[in-house]
Design a protein around this motif. Structure first.
Motif, PDB file in Angstrom:
ATOM      1  N   GLY A   1      51.988 -37.657 -55.197  1.00  0.00           N
ATOM      2  CA  GLY A   1      53.183 -37.733 -56.023  1.00  0.00           C
ATOM      3  C   GLY A   1      54.438 -37.589 -55.174  1.00  0.00           C
ATOM      4  O   GLY A   1      54.400 -37.679 -53.963  1.00  0.00           O
ATOM      5  N   ARG A   2      55.571 -37.352 -55.836  1.00  0.00           N
ATOM      6  CA  ARG A   2      56.862 -37.263 -55.164  1.00  0.00           C
ATOM      7  C   ARG A   2      57.332 -35.815 -55.129  1.00  0.00           C
ATOM      8  O   ARG A   2      57.252 -35.104 -56.119  1.00  0.00           O
ATOM      9  N   SER A   3      57.830 -35.393 -53.958  1.00  0.00           N
ATOM     10  CA  SER A   3      58.383 -34.047 -53.785  1.00  0.00           C
ATOM     11  C   SER A   3      59.794 -34.155 -53.231  1.00  0.00           C
ATOM     12  O   SER A   3      60.122 -35.101 -52.508  1.00  0.00           O
ATOM     13  N   THR A   4      60.614 -33.170 -53.572  1.00  0.00           N
ATOM     14  CA  THR A   4      61.999 -33.136 -53.113  1.00  0.00           C
ATOM     15  C   THR A   4      62.311 -31.763 -52.567  1.00  0.00           C
ATOM     16  O   THR A   4      61.880 -30.752 -53.114  1.00  0.00           O
ATOM     17  N   ARG A   5      63.078 -31.730 -51.496  1.00  0.00           N
ATOM     18  CA  ARG A   5      63.561 -30.468 -50.927  1.00  0.00           C
ATOM     19  C   ARG A   5      65.022 -30.673 -50.557  1.00  0.00           C
ATOM     20  O   ARG A   5      65.370 -31.612 -49.861  1.00  0.00           O
ATOM     21  N   SER A   6      65.894 -29.805 -51.052  1.00  0.00           N
ATOM     22  CA  SER A   6      67.323 -29.867 -50.735  1.00  0.00           C
ATOM     23  C   SER A   6      67.765 -28.518 -50.210  1.00  0.00           C
ATOM     24  O   SER A   6      67.269 -27.484 -50.641  1.00  0.00           O
ATOM     25  N   PHE A   7      68.708 -28.545 -49.287  1.00  0.00           N
ATOM     26  CA  PHE A   7      69.256 -27.309 -48.746  1.00  0.00           C
ATOM     27  C   PHE A   7      70.679 -27.561 -48.259  1.00  0.00           C
ATOM     28  O   PHE A   7      71.069 -28.696 -48.007  1.00  0.00           O
ATOM     29  N   THR A   8      71.442 -26.490 -48.169  1.00  0.00           N
ATOM     30  CA  THR A   8      72.833 -26.574 -47.732  1.00  0.00           C
ATOM     31  C   THR A   8      72.986 -25.821 -46.422  1.00  0.00           C
ATOM     32  O   THR A   8      72.540 -24.680 -46.302  1.00  0.00           O
ATOM     33  N   LEU A   9      73.633 -26.468 -45.470  1.00  0.00           N
ATOM     34  CA  LEU A   9      73.895 -25.850 -44.174  1.00  0.00           C
ATOM     35  C   LEU A   9      75.296 -25.241 -44.172  1.00  0.00           C
ATOM     36  O   LEU A   9      76.144 -25.634 -44.975  1.00  0.00           O
ATOM     37  N   PRO A  10      75.572 -24.304 -43.275  1.00  0.00           N
ATOM     38  CA  PRO A  10      76.878 -23.640 -43.273  1.00  0.00           C
ATOM     39  C   PRO A  10      78.048 -24.548 -42.911  1.00  0.00           C
ATOM     40  O   PRO A  10      79.191 -24.216 -43.210  1.00  0.00           O
ATOM     41  N   GLN A  11      77.773 -25.673 -42.258  1.00  0.00           N
ATOM     42  CA  GLN A  11      78.850 -26.537 -41.796  1.00  0.00           C
ATOM     43  C   GLN A  11      78.551 -27.988 -42.166  1.00  0.00           C
ATOM     44  O   GLN A  11      77.394 -28.392 -42.248  1.00  0.00           O
ATOM     45  N   GLU A  12      79.606 -28.785 -42.384  1.00  0.00           N
ATOM     46  CA  GLU A  12      79.416 -30.199 -42.729  1.00  0.00           C
ATOM     47  C   GLU A  12      78.753 -30.955 -41.586  1.00  0.00           C
ATOM     48  O   GLU A  12      78.908 -30.614 -40.413  1.00  0.00           O
ATOM     49  N   ILE A  13      78.039 -32.015 -41.963  1.00  0.00           N
ATOM     50  CA  ILE A  13      77.260 -32.813 -41.019  1.00  0.00           C
ATOM     51  C   ILE A  13      77.969 -34.127 -40.725  1.00  0.00           C
ATOM     52  O   ILE A  13      78.509 -34.770 -41.624  1.00  0.00           O
ATOM     53  N   ASP A  14      77.943 -34.539 -39.456  1.00  0.00           N
ATOM     54  CA  ASP A  14      78.460 -35.843 -39.045  1.00  0.00           C
ATOM     55  C   ASP A  14      77.363 -36.865 -39.324  1.00  0.00           C
ATOM     56  O   ASP A  14      76.394 -36.991 -38.571  1.00  0.00           O
ATOM     57  N   VAL A  15      77.495 -37.593 -40.414  1.00  0.00           N
ATOM     58  CA  VAL A  15      76.448 -38.498 -40.891  1.00  0.00           C
ATOM     59  C   VAL A  15      76.131 -39.591 -39.878  1.00  0.00           C
ATOM     60  O   VAL A  15      74.980 -40.018 -39.748  1.00  0.00           O
ATOM     61  N   GLU A  16      77.120 -40.045 -39.139  1.00  0.00           N
ATOM     62  CA  GLU A  16      76.924 -41.160 -38.201  1.00  0.00           C
ATOM     63  C   GLU A  16      75.975 -40.798 -37.057  1.00  0.00           C
ATOM     64  O   GLU A  16      75.308 -41.667 -36.516  1.00  0.00           O
ATOM     65  N   GLY A  17      75.883 -39.537 -36.694  1.00  0.00           N
ATOM     66  CA  GLY A  17      75.062 -39.146 -35.545  1.00  0.00           C
ATOM     67  C   GLY A  17      73.695 -38.599 -35.899  1.00  0.00           C
ATOM     68  O   GLY A  17      72.951 -38.169 -35.014  1.00  0.00           O
TER      69      GLY A  17
END
Length: 149
Positions: A105-121
């Motif tokens: 089946g399908r599983s999801t995991r989400s979490f928040t880091l202390p600092q924003e992420i540079d999506v391009e890298g």
């Protein structure tokens, strides 16, 4: 960085035995284990480790049984979401399923880091059931020291 702990209320219940000791044989057929096992194995438990370096976060996530084309990763700001689909094996027509504990089946995991992420890298690698993410920190979110004149 603080430690993340996942809690599964059904895991502790599945270990509960209503008749410990000598009465175990008498109540064996009434055990809660078979019923609660369904809840415990209801989804792939994506366990993860997060390490922080000066310029990036290194995340290792266990995604057993998934193929890399069935894994989706999204990053928005400092939130990271991972979705994975594990496909079950087909049962042959001349066979019948006697017992199964493996998840499909399908599983999801989400979490928040202390600092924003540079999506391009961002980079992701998947090998031997381990998903490894490199999530560079956004430059404008870095702490800066200001000299006092």
């Amino acid at each position: 960085m603080s430690t993340l702990t996942r809690w599964n209320p059904f895991r502790t219940l599945s270990r509960f035995d209503p008749a410990p000791g000598g009465l175990d044989d008498l109540f064996r057929g009434m055990s809660l284990r078979p019923l609660l096992r369904e809840f415990e194995n209801a989804a792939v438990d994506m366990r993860m480790d997060v390490q922080e370096a000066d310029k990036a976060y290194q995340v290792s996530v266990e995604v057993p049984g998934a193929k890399k084309e069935d894994i989706e990763i999204s990053v928005e700001g400092s939130q990271v979401s991972i979705q994975a689909e594990v496909r079950g094996e087909e049962i042959r027509e001349d066979h019948r399923q006697v017992h199964t504990e493996r998840y499909a089946g399908r599983s999801t995991r989400s979490f928040t880091l202390p600092q924003e992420i540079d999506v391009e890298g961002c980079t992701a690698q998947y090998e031997d059931g381990i998903l490894r993410l490199t999530l560079p920190k956004k430059a404008n979110g870095a702490a800066t020291r200001i000299a006092v004149d």
